[in-house]
Scaffold this motif. Structure first.
Motif, short mmCIF file in Angstrom:
data_model
loop_
_atom_site.label_atom_id
_atom_site.label_comp_id
_atom_site.label_asym_id
_atom_site.label_seq_id
_atom_site.Cartn_x
_atom_site.Cartn_y
_atom_site.Cartn_z
N TYR A 17 4.87 6.46 5.69
CA TYR A 17 5.95 5.47 5.67
C TYR A 17 7.03 5.80 6.69
CZ TYR A 17 9.99 2.84 3.98
OH TYR A 17 11.08 2.02 3.91
N GLU A 18 7.25 7.08 6.92
CA GLU A 18 8.30 7.48 7.85
C GLU A 18 7.93 7.15 9.30
OE1 GLU A 18 9.13 8.76 4.17
OE2 GLU A 18 7.36 9.55 5.22
N GLN A 19 6.66 6.90 9.57
CA GLN A 19 6.21 6.57 10.92
C GLN A 19 5.94 5.07 11.09
OE1 GLN A 19 2.87 9.00 11.96
NE2 GLN A 19 4.02 10.92 11.89
N ILE A 20 5.37 4.44 10.10
CA ILE A 20 5.07 3.01 10.19
C ILE A 20 5.32 2.39 8.82
CG2 ILE A 20 2.61 3.42 9.75
CD1 ILE A 20 2.05 1.00 11.57
N LYS A 21 6.09 1.30 8.82
CA LYS A 21 6.53 0.72 7.55
C LYS A 21 5.78 -0.55 7.20
CE LYS A 21 11.15 2.73 7.65
NZ LYS A 21 10.76 3.75 8.63
N GLN A 22 5.16 -1.23 8.15
CA GLN A 22 4.41 -2.43 7.84
C GLN A 22 3.37 -2.69 8.93
OE1 GLN A 22 7.22 -5.65 7.70
NE2 GLN A 22 7.41 -5.82 9.90
N LEU A 23 2.35 -3.45 8.53
CA LEU A 23 1.29 -3.87 9.44
C LEU A 23 1.23 -5.39 9.40
CD1 LEU A 23 -1.54 -1.40 8.32
CD2 LEU A 23 0.01 -1.09 10.24
N VAL A 24 1.33 -6.02 10.57
CA VAL A 24 1.24 -7.47 10.66
C VAL A 24 0.15 -7.80 11.68
CG1 VAL A 24 2.45 -9.61 11.17
CG2 VAL A 24 3.69 -7.72 10.10
N PHE A 25 -0.84 -8.56 11.25
CA PHE A 25 -1.95 -8.91 12.12
C PHE A 25 -2.54 -10.23 11.66
CE2 PHE A 25 -3.27 -6.13 8.72
CZ PHE A 25 -4.40 -6.74 8.18
N SER A 26 -3.48 -10.75 12.43
CA SER A 26 -4.10 -12.05 12.14
C SER A 26 -5.59 -11.88 11.89
CB SER A 26 -3.88 -13.03 13.30
OG SER A 26 -2.51 -13.30 13.46
N LEU A 66 0.85 -1.19 0.00
CA LEU A 66 0.00 0.00 0.00
C LEU A 66 0.89 1.23 0.00
CD1 LEU A 66 -2.85 1.30 0.33
CD2 LEU A 66 -2.47 1.22 2.80
N ALA A 67 0.64 2.13 -0.94
CA ALA A 67 1.42 3.37 -1.00
C ALA A 67 1.01 4.29 0.14
CB ALA A 67 1.22 4.06 -2.35
N GLU A 68 1.99 4.94 0.72
CA GLU A 68 1.70 5.87 1.81
C GLU A 68 0.85 7.04 1.32
OE1 GLU A 68 4.85 8.18 3.51
OE2 GLU A 68 6.03 8.18 1.66
N ASN A 69 0.31 7.79 2.29
CA ASN A 69 -0.59 8.92 2.01
C ASN A 69 -1.86 8.46 1.32
OD1 ASN A 69 1.44 10.69 3.01
ND2 ASN A 69 2.42 10.73 1.00
N ASN A 70 -2.27 7.24 1.64
CA ASN A 70 -3.48 6.68 1.04
C ASN A 70 -4.72 7.33 1.63
OD1 ASN A 70 -2.43 5.00 3.41
ND2 ASN A 70 -4.62 4.54 3.39
N PHE A 71 -5.86 7.08 0.98
CA PHE A 71 -7.14 7.53 1.50
C PHE A 71 -7.68 6.49 2.47
CE2 PHE A 71 -6.94 9.75 -2.60
CZ PHE A 71 -7.15 11.05 -2.18
N ALA A 72 -8.37 6.95 3.51
CA ALA A 72 -9.01 6.03 4.44
C ALA A 72 -10.16 5.31 3.76
CB ALA A 72 -9.51 6.80 5.67
#
Length: 751
Positions: free
Chosen positions: A462-471, A401-407
């Motif tokens: 991206y500068e604050q969070i680089k990945q999301l890992v969840f179940s 997912l590209a940063e600065n995305n729309f919610a």
């Protein structure tokens, strides 16, 4: 009052002369008391000697005063003096406690009074305690009463019934204010705990509970849990569960936990006897208030009864003896318990997912000669139980997912399959509870329970969070439900949303920083290095340096990769001392972003030369600042003059318009004779020259009056016979009513 402040003119008040005070060695006699005042015998005045505290001296007594004597000698005189102390508002109303706590039952009757702590103010009169104020609220009002001694007391009076279920506690403030100027106040916090009474019955969260249970389920198998809540607290909110108004044999099949409301199997359930069971559940609190709900339990049949086949052969003897066999390879077998009665039983474990249905052909043959036989085919369908958990297509899902995305943007879809059927195969997708960077995962992503589509609920940097890992959990609709998990990883892709930041040279607003290059510097001399960073990553953070502006491009160059500024040739005496270079730092993103930095270079061998040259930069800056100021000032002055002229012109136009309306009014014509006019047609001679005024009517004021030149003069020539002749210009302006009136002075000449 401060020490040395004037109290009064004691000499004037006692009628004593200053000389008498000095000669009599006047002094103050206080005995053993504190001497609050001092006598200045040279001026005959009393001044403050010690700080006077009215509250310490007199307490609550009013009026407050102290007395002393003034003693004089030769002859001895004793003058008593009384000083009255006036109160100032130097004390704040105070409460003994900072918090007051009340425990009030929610059944308290209206009008109940609750006495509050009184405040104490050491001041008296208007400076003392004057009023109490209570935080505005719906339940209580403040009542005040005044004691015979003048002290004030406050009470809270209940004006609206309390409801602990709506508001279990109240926080109020009581404010005590005095009447001084400026006004002072003190506060105390009031905490009110509302005590519960049993005024609420338990309430089930569902009026009907539905559940499914397999027949022959083991004892203790969980069926359903009922829940009722009671808005009361403590023992009044403690709920007990029990069966109510159910058949004895039905209620005996299940147990209910009277505390938790958990219903479980108590004894064997037979589908062939009870296909649907209905129970009435009662919830009761400690005060005897109750509520009821219904539990509907569907019993699911299992294959616990073998089919019974009856074979009839009308022959007798051996011809009537029948034997049965199953044709083909199926997981069933024929079992005979009685003559001519056969049972079809399973010969192994059935798996609906492997064999959901089959045709069973049974061959019945007798023992005659030749034997006779008959075939009968049965269609059998295997019913499903929830014995398969959902299985994801992948154990690990990943997406970018590209940063600065729309919610609200969908990222990917997770899919799971369940080999069961119907309700047992209905899959719901649930986000497992976890945390990402200390926040719940639900603040970052959400999953559609039916489709498995994963959405992001916020924009990412991206500068604050680089990945999301969840179940994500896939859960079927069976009873009990089965589930499985899959891991999802969303990689945040960097975008070129940050421009390079120059770390060196530091750009300051006031002072100038210059790099010094000696005139003896060789080719390739390192002048300085531009240091910049880009918080982006990858090629978005690759920086290149270019020389954008330079007074002499043949003297300096900047390295494309590392930003080093070096000399290209030998420095000569012709090169200017001041060199201002502009370097642009550009990243490799698409589109690229850049930053510029100005590098001041001084080509000189000694520091004084550099200092004298670079002071011009500051002068130029000051000159530019002054020029901007004067330009703004000039613009403001011109605008002001323009507006002023515009207002004046409009005012003049309005004034003339009003005058014109007045002059054109139909007024009567009144002849006007000027006082200085005299008849010149007599025999008398005029020894001097005279000017005359023109005769005009009131209606002629609408014309302008203009004094003309000599060419339009009217001259009256008097001859010897005293006969006057008036010579006039060829055209009289008076004959033209609409033209401006030109009147010039007339000159009388005598001969």
């Amino acid at each position: 009052m401060k020490k040395g402040s004037l109290v009064g003119n004691i000499a004037q008040d006692l009628g004593l002369d200053l000389n008498r005070l000095r000669s009599g060695r006047a002094r103050i006699v206080t005995g053993e008391n504190i001497q609050y005042t001092e006598l200045k015998t040279d001026k005959g005045i009393l001044v403050v000697n010690e700080r006077i505290d009215r509250e310490q001296l007199c307490g609550d007594v009013t009026p407050c005063s102290f007395t002393f004597e003034i003693l004089l000698e030769k002859p001895m005189e004793l003058h008593p003096v009384t000083i009255e102390i006036l109160d100032v508002n130097d004390n704040v109303p105070t409460f003994q406690n900072s918090h007051l706590q009340f425990d009030i039952s929610e059944s308290a009757v209206l009008g109940s009074r609750f006495v509050l702590e009184s405040a104490d103010d050491a001041d008296v009169g208007e400076n003392g305690l004057q009023n109490y104020l209570l935080t505005p609220n719906d339940n209580f009002v403040l009542k005040q009463r005044v004691s015979p001694d003048g002290s004030r007391h406050a009470e809270m009076v209940l004006q609206k019934s309390l409801d602990r279920e709506q508001q279990p506690r109240l926080s109020l403030k009581l404010l005590a204010v005095d009447g001084g100027n400026p006004q002072k106040s003190g506060t105390v916090n009031i905490e009110i705990n509302i005590l519960d009474v049993n005024d609420n019955a338990p309430v089930f969260n569902q009026s009907v509970y539905k559940a499914t249970v397999m027949e022959n389920a083991h004892k203790g198998t969980h069926v359903v849990t009922v829940n009722a809540s009671d808005a009361d607290s403590g023992s009044n909110g403690h709920v007990m569960y029990s069966f109510s108004k159910s058949k004895v044999n039905i209620a005996d099949m299940f147990d209910i936990d009277e505390v938790t409301g958990r219903i479980s199997v108590a004894k064997e359930i037979d589908f062939e006897k009870d296909k649907k069971i209905e129970l009435r559940i009662e919830a009761k609190d400690q005060g005897g208030l109750t509520d009821s709900s219904t539990v509907e339990i569907d019993v699911t049949d299992v294959n616990d009864n073998a089919p019974v086949i009856n074979v009839i052969d009308l022959d007798s003897g051996n011809n009537g003896q029948v034997s049965c066999a199953i044709e083909g390879n199926v997981p069933f077998k024929i079992k005979s318990n009685l003559r001519n009665y056969y049972a079809l039983v399973t010969d192994g474990v059935l798996d609906r997912e492997t064999l959901s249905e089959c045709n069973i052909t049974i061959i019945a043959s007798d023992a005659g000669s030749p034997p006779l036989s008959v075939k009968k085919t049965f269609y059998l369908k295997v019913s499903d139980i929830n014995d398969n958990a959902p299985v994801f297509s992948h154990v690990f899902f990943s997406a970018s997912l590209a940063e600065n995305n729309f919610a609200g943007v969908s990222v990917l879809t997770v899919k799971a399959k369940d080999l069961d059927e119907n309700q047992n195969a209905r899959i719901s997708y649930i986000l497992e509870e976890s945390e990402i960077s200390g926040s719940p995962v639900s603040e970052y992503v959400s999953v559609n329970a039916e489709s498995g589509v994963i959405y992001v609920v916020r924009s990412f940097d991206y500068e604050q969070i680089k990945q999301l890992v969840f179940s994500v959990r896939a859960q079927d609709g069976g009873s009990p439900p089965l589930s499985s998990n899959a891991t999802v990883k969303i990689m945040i892709q960097d975008q070129n949303d940050n421009a390079p930041q120059v770390l060196y040279p530091v750009q300051t607003g006031g002072s100038l920083v210059a790099e010094i290059v000696p005139r003896s510097a060789d080719v390739g001399y390192l002048v300085t290095k531009v240091v910049a960073v880009d918080v982006d990553s990858g090629q978005n953070a690759w920086l290149s340096y270019k020389l954008q502006k330079s007074p002499d491009r043949t003297l300096f160059e900047v390295d494309l990769q590392n930003g080093q500024i070096r000399t290209v040739r030998q420095v000569t005496d012709k090169d200017a001392v001041k060199q201002r270079l502009t370097v642009i730092v550009e990243d490799n993103g698409q589109p690229s972003r850049s930053a510029t930095v100005t590098v001041n270079v001084a080509v000189a061998d000694n520091f004084p030369e550099v200092l004298s040259e670079f002071t011009d930069f500051t002068h130029d800056k000051e000159y530019n600042d002054n020029l901007t100021f004067y330009l703004v000032l000039a613009l403001a002055v011109v605008s002001f003059l323009f507006i002023t002229c515009l207002v004046v012109i409009i005012s003049v136009k309005i004034y003339r318009w009003r005058q014109s309306r007045f002059y054109h009014s139909n007024l009567p014509v009144i002849p006007y004779y000027p006082p200085r006019y005299s008849d010149t047609l007599g025999t008398e001679t005029l020894p001097h020259l005279y000017n005359y005024d023109v005769c005009r009517t009131t209606d002629s004021r609408k014309s302008d009056c203009k004094f003309g030149t000599v060419g339009s003069q009217n001259i009256l020539i008097m001859g010897p016979s005293s006969t006057g002749t008036l010579q006039q210009s060829e055209k009289s302006i008076l004959d033209e009513p609409d033209s401006p009136l030109e009147v010039s002075s007339s000159i009388f000449t005598t001969y």
